[in-house]
Design an enzyme around this catalytic site. Structure first.
Site, mmCIF file in Angstrom:
data_model
loop_
_atom_site.group_PDB
_atom_site.id
_atom_site.type_symbol
_atom_site.label_atom_id
_atom_site.label_comp_id
_atom_site.label_asym_id
_atom_site.label_seq_id
_atom_site.Cartn_x
_atom_site.Cartn_y
_atom_site.Cartn_z
ATOM 1 N N SER A 62 0.805 -1.225 0.000
ATOM 2 C CA SER A 62 0.000 0.000 0.000
ATOM 3 C C SER A 62 0.838 1.275 0.000
ATOM 4 O O SER A 62 0.320 2.349 -0.298
ATOM 5 C CB SER A 62 -0.941 0.013 1.206
ATOM 6 O OG SER A 62 -0.217 0.184 2.409
ATOM 7 N N LYS A 117 0.864 4.741 6.936
ATOM 8 C CA LYS A 117 0.355 5.574 5.845
ATOM 9 C C LYS A 117 1.038 6.938 5.914
ATOM 10 O O LYS A 117 1.796 7.235 6.831
ATOM 11 C CB LYS A 117 -1.165 5.766 5.958
ATOM 12 C CG LYS A 117 -1.985 4.485 6.014
ATOM 13 C CD LYS A 117 -1.968 3.707 4.717
ATOM 14 C CE LYS A 117 -2.778 2.414 4.850
ATOM 15 N NZ LYS A 117 -2.657 1.561 3.637
#
Length: 224
Positions: A62, A117
């Site tokens: 990701s 993230k």
């Protein structure tokens, strides 16, 4: 002469006994020193992990291209303050994350899992996605770290198009750099600051799970 002979034998026996005793005592001292050294190393490692720095492995894609599957990273736990290791508050708070910081945090839907993230929206920001492009407070965000693998499609309302949201106080909007393959704030909402564990700083090891080789070119790379 006989008495002297016996005394010499007694002295020799005493020497042997003393050496054996010293040997046992030295062994005990060595064992104790090794045990103390091991305990000290464990305590130092726990303190480092709890308060200063912690290692993590990247299991998903990701955050490609910034972080690849198999990268192992160091996260600075003092980047934003000194946290209570048994709670979610700061003992001493330095500052909040900045836009663009790559952070590790407890996944809001399941806090037993840690996610990584990039911070996109700060408290009070208005965040919107139009045709894959992120807008912050009405201005397109410059993102030279993003990877897009799929074309824009109108039937992907969450991934490629997102209505404007306002980041609440004490929270952050985060997204993965591999924008088309990241499960992030677009889907599950905001991250509370007290759930952020630290800032990702450097890749200290990288292993290619496909070719089963070390990726030396990634080792030592700072995470930006």
């Amino acid at each position: 002469m006989l008495a002297l002979s016996f005394r010499n034998r007694e002295d020799k026996e005493a020497d042997i006994t003393e050496k054996r005793t010293l040997g046992k005592t030295g062994g005990k001292n060595l064992f104790r020193e090794m045990a103390e050294g091991l305990v000290t190393a464990i305590v130092v490692a726990l303190l480092l992990k709890t308060f200063i720095i912690q290692a993590f492995r990247i299991p998903s894609g990701s955050m490609i291209p910034t972080l690849d599957v198999g990268d192992q990273i160091l996260v600075a736990k003092l980047a934003y303050g000194i946290r209570d290791p048994f709670g979610d508050h700061y003992w001493i708070h330095f500052s909040g994350p900045r836009r663009g910081d790559v952070v590790v945090f407890r996944y809001p839907k399941d806090e037993s899992k840690d996610f990584i993230k990039r911070v996109i929206g700060l408290p009070g920001d208005h965040i919107q996605v139009r045709g894959k492009k992120v807008f912050v407070n009405g201005t397109p965000l410059s993102e030279n770290y993003v990877q897009y693998l799929q074309p824009f499609v109108t039937d992907e309302p969450t991934r490629d198009v997102m209505k404007e949201v306002v980041v609440p106080a004490g929270s952050y909007f985060v997204m993965g750099d591999n924008r088309d393959d990241s499960y992030d704030s677009r889907y599950w909402g905001f991250v509370r600051e007290n759930k952020i564990l630290g800032k990702a700083e450097i890749i200290y090891w990288s292993w290619n799970n496909v070719s089963h080789r070390v990726r030396f070119s990634r080792i030592g790379r700072k995470i930006r």
